[in-house]
Design an enzyme around this catalytic site. Sequence first.
Site, PDB file in Angstrom:
ATOM      1  N   GLU A   9       0.842  -1.198   0.000  1.00  0.00           N
ATOM      2  CA  GLU A   9       0.000   0.000   0.000  1.00  0.00           C
ATOM      3  C   GLU A   9       0.877   1.247   0.000  1.00  0.00           C
ATOM      4  OE1 GLU A   9      -2.718  -0.324   3.306  1.00  0.00           O
ATOM      5  OE2 GLU A   9      -3.551  -2.224   2.599  1.00  0.00           O
ATOM      6  N   HIS A  61      -7.974   1.122   1.814  1.00  0.00           N
ATOM      7  CA  HIS A  61      -7.774   0.849   3.240  1.00  0.00           C
ATOM      8  C   HIS A  61      -8.496   1.875   4.115  1.00  0.00           C
ATOM      9  CE1 HIS A  61      -4.819  -1.210   6.234  1.00  0.00           C
ATOM     10  NE2 HIS A  61      -5.990  -0.984   6.787  1.00  0.00           N
TER      11      HIS A  61
END
Length: 335
Positions: A281, A300
Amino acid sequence: MTIRVLAAGDHFVQNRLLIDALKREVPGEVDVSELTLPWPVQPFGRVGEVDEASDVEEELIEALRGVEVCVTQMAPLTKRVLDASPDLRLFCVSRGGPVNANLEAAAQAGVAVTYAPGRNAVATAEHTLAMLLAATRRIPQTHADLAGGVWRGDYYMYDNVGPELEGSTAGLVGYGAIGRRVARMLEGFGANVLAYDPYVDVPGRGVGLGELLERSRFVSLHARATPETTGMIGAAEIAAMPEGSILVNCARGALLDYDALCDALDSGHLFGAAMDVFPEEPIPQGSRLLTTPNLVMTPHLAGASKETAMKAASIVAADVARYVRGEPLAHLATP
């Protein structure tokens, strides 16, 4: 006696929320200083030996001079920070797990670390349902087509439509605070819910992982990332799911083999999938995830709600109050 506290908030769990909660909860005088961390404007990452932290070691060391208590979400409690902060005695992480704290080094330094379990359980459960429905009903794809001026009737073709929740079996891998809420929501839709969790009692719906995968048209992951759970859903597990199933992951990217996920979507074995968490990420350019069909993604943010931020601040402030009163801490992570 005045206690010195550093509020190291960010742009989600803001300093004003932390300070307001401290004023409500902590008895006596509290001398609060502030440090604002850049998350989520700047992504978290590995800092020193800890994960999912803002890269602010230098600023944190300076801000912790003479400070006894720190309340934060993303500040990195590394050995370097601990060595430079001899007055620190309590480090409160307003997250469901203190992954940004070196617990072993903290214990050796005599610093108690607390965390905020359950702070985002409601938000994450609600987001899980939204993602599951979005993947099943092709909501992002159909919206994008309409926004681009395209009306596609082929979405109504039998082979292109998904199943209903009512009457279907949904399997939950992990049955903690979030999993239990998702189970109640799914039952409200009329689904038959199974759950697998070797660490907690699952009355009435507990089954083994293999049976859960074979019987469930919908599978949602809610386990913590540990050495035992890392990679627990791979190619063999996805292949065991019924043809045309939907897989959702709003827990941790480490639970799932994402290449196997993409293969199953490319082949059509999975009808769809919805992911809020990823092995890396932000998602790197060139990743298969950016081109794989029938995949719904969010960055997220399953736990992102105003209530989550407010609960997080209240939970850590309550443990600061217990510390000041000399009471046992409610959510202690260090031995």
